[in-house]
Design an enzyme around this catalytic site. Structure first.
Site, mmCIF file in Angstrom:
data_model
loop_
_atom_site.group_PDB
_atom_site.id
_atom_site.type_symbol
_atom_site.label_atom_id
_atom_site.label_comp_id
_atom_site.label_asym_id
_atom_site.label_seq_id
_atom_site.Cartn_x
_atom_site.Cartn_y
_atom_site.Cartn_z
ATOM 1 N N ASN A 7 9.534 25.824 17.586
ATOM 2 C CA ASN A 7 9.218 24.752 16.648
ATOM 3 C C ASN A 7 8.441 23.663 17.399
ATOM 4 O O ASN A 7 8.931 23.104 18.378
ATOM 5 C CB ASN A 7 10.516 24.189 16.061
ATOM 6 C CG ASN A 7 10.279 23.196 14.947
ATOM 7 O OD1 ASN A 7 9.425 22.317 15.058
ATOM 8 N ND2 ASN A 7 11.043 23.302 13.878
ATOM 9 N N ARG A 18 1.092 7.806 19.141
ATOM 10 C CA ARG A 18 0.007 7.073 19.794
ATOM 11 C C ARG A 18 -1.306 7.170 19.007
ATOM 12 O O ARG A 18 -2.217 6.377 19.200
ATOM 13 C CB ARG A 18 -0.193 7.625 21.210
ATOM 14 C CG ARG A 18 -1.164 6.856 22.090
ATOM 15 C CD ARG A 18 -0.646 5.465 22.417
ATOM 16 N NE ARG A 18 -1.569 4.760 23.299
ATOM 17 C CZ ARG A 18 -1.415 4.659 24.605
ATOM 18 N NH1 ARG A 18 -0.369 5.224 25.208
ATOM 19 N NH2 ARG A 18 -2.291 3.991 25.337
ATOM 20 N N HIS A 43 7.696 22.363 10.451
ATOM 21 C CA HIS A 43 8.384 21.825 9.272
ATOM 22 C C HIS A 43 7.566 20.629 8.781
ATOM 23 O O HIS A 43 7.792 19.491 9.209
ATOM 24 C CB HIS A 43 9.807 21.407 9.622
ATOM 25 C CG HIS A 43 10.619 20.987 8.434
ATOM 26 N ND1 HIS A 43 11.995 21.007 8.413
ATOM 27 C CD2 HIS A 43 10.257 20.518 7.218
ATOM 28 C CE1 HIS A 43 12.433 20.574 7.243
ATOM 29 N NE2 HIS A 43 11.385 20.263 6.504
ATOM 30 N N GLU A 79 8.813 25.843 7.556
ATOM 31 C CA GLU A 79 10.072 25.387 6.968
ATOM 32 C C GLU A 79 9.794 24.249 5.988
ATOM 33 O O GLU A 79 8.896 23.436 6.212
ATOM 34 C CB GLU A 79 11.010 24.861 8.056
ATOM 35 C CG GLU A 79 11.421 25.870 9.093
ATOM 36 C CD GLU A 79 12.329 25.254 10.151
ATOM 37 O OE1 GLU A 79 12.432 24.005 10.205
ATOM 38 O OE2 GLU A 79 12.923 26.018 10.920
ATOM 39 N N HIS A 202 18.928 25.599 15.325
ATOM 40 C CA HIS A 202 19.384 24.212 15.406
ATOM 41 C C HIS A 202 20.230 24.019 16.660
ATOM 42 O O HIS A 202 21.350 24.510 16.749
ATOM 43 C CB HIS A 202 20.177 23.757 14.178
ATOM 44 C CG HIS A 202 20.172 22.250 14.036
ATOM 45 N ND1 HIS A 202 19.218 21.578 13.310
ATOM 46 C CD2 HIS A 202 20.959 21.306 14.578
ATOM 47 C CE1 HIS A 202 19.436 20.270 13.379
ATOM 48 N NE2 HIS A 202 20.488 20.084 14.165
#
Length: 248
Positions: A7, A18, A43, A79, A202
């Protein structure tokens, strides 16, 4: 071997903090894949606090080029919440896999799975539309067996286990992690019997993955935050390779 999808949200978060294009999301995604990862996960949230809509299509274009002449196809996983916004994005970008995740407004990160007693009807509509476009669908779930009994009726191809509880237990001690792992093992055996594929993600890391990668039927893990945190210590290429070692 369990596949590793990295991910890259955190790379986009750093860039957005920035402005400009440093770090370069495409360059680092290529580095991740050249280091052996099997895919990239994004995601794209509605507020675009990390992955932006433009990133979704820049990555799609990159994947088309990267996969030319590759024997083992690299996968693109998107996702997002079941919503018209995310559906339109998926149908236009055409990733290999769409992972539907319940989203609570204002949440820092995804922290729970679907409750299919409430969510099943809505999910079916989105799952059908996405699958009709030739895209595999995974849904974010916890390990409650009564809830998992309703997965097959949704038509989802896979379940992605929310592994936060396992990771947090393992952080306390490996013994606590082993206890927490048991609920995932039972849930995975149930899904295998239903012929439903299994993903997970996760807070998985190179410490807790050796145990978790033994989960029956596990096909893919999607990892971002902890892998990127480790990369700050050892470098991105080394971090990816270390995570891959734990999955063999």
């Amino acid at each position: 071997m369990v596949h590793l999808s990295v991910n890259v949200n955190k790379i986009a978060t750093l860039r957005n903090s920035r402005g400009g294009n440093h770090p370069d999301l495409i360059y680092l995604s290529k580095l991740i894949l050249d280091s052996g990862a099997h895919g990239i996960t994004v995601h794209p949230r509605e507020d675009e606090r990390h992955i932006r809509k433009k990133d979704v299509f820049d990555l799609r274009e990159f994947f088309v080029l990267y996969n030319r002449d590759k024997k083992n196809k690299i996968e693109y996983n998107m996702e997002g919440e079941p919503s018209p916004r995310f559906l339109d994005l998926v149908l236009e970008a055409k990733p290999d896999q769409a992972t539907l995740v319940p989203v609570t407004p204002g949440e820092i990160t995804s922290d729970h799975g679907f409750d299919l007693k409430k969510d099943s009807s809505e999910l079916k509509t989105y799952i059908r539309r996405i699958q009709n476009a030739g895209i595999r669908v995974s849904i974010f779930m916890e390990t409650d067996l009564e809830n998992l009994k309703l997965v097959k009726d949704t038509g989802a191809d896979r379940v992605e286990f929310y592994t936060g509880p396992y990771a947090h237990a393992f952080d306390q001690s490996p013994e606590e992690g082993k206890k927490a792992f048991e609920s995932f093992r039972k849930a995975a055996e149930f899904l295998q019997a239903q012929k439903i594929g299994i993903n997970a993600g996760h807070d998985l890391d190179h410490f807790n993955l050796p145990l978790f990668s033994s989960l029956p039927g596990l096909e893919e893990v999607s990892i971002g935050h902890r892998l990127m945190s480790y990369a700050l210590e050892v470098g991105l290429e080394a971090a990816v390779k270390e995570y891959l070692k734990t999955l063999t």
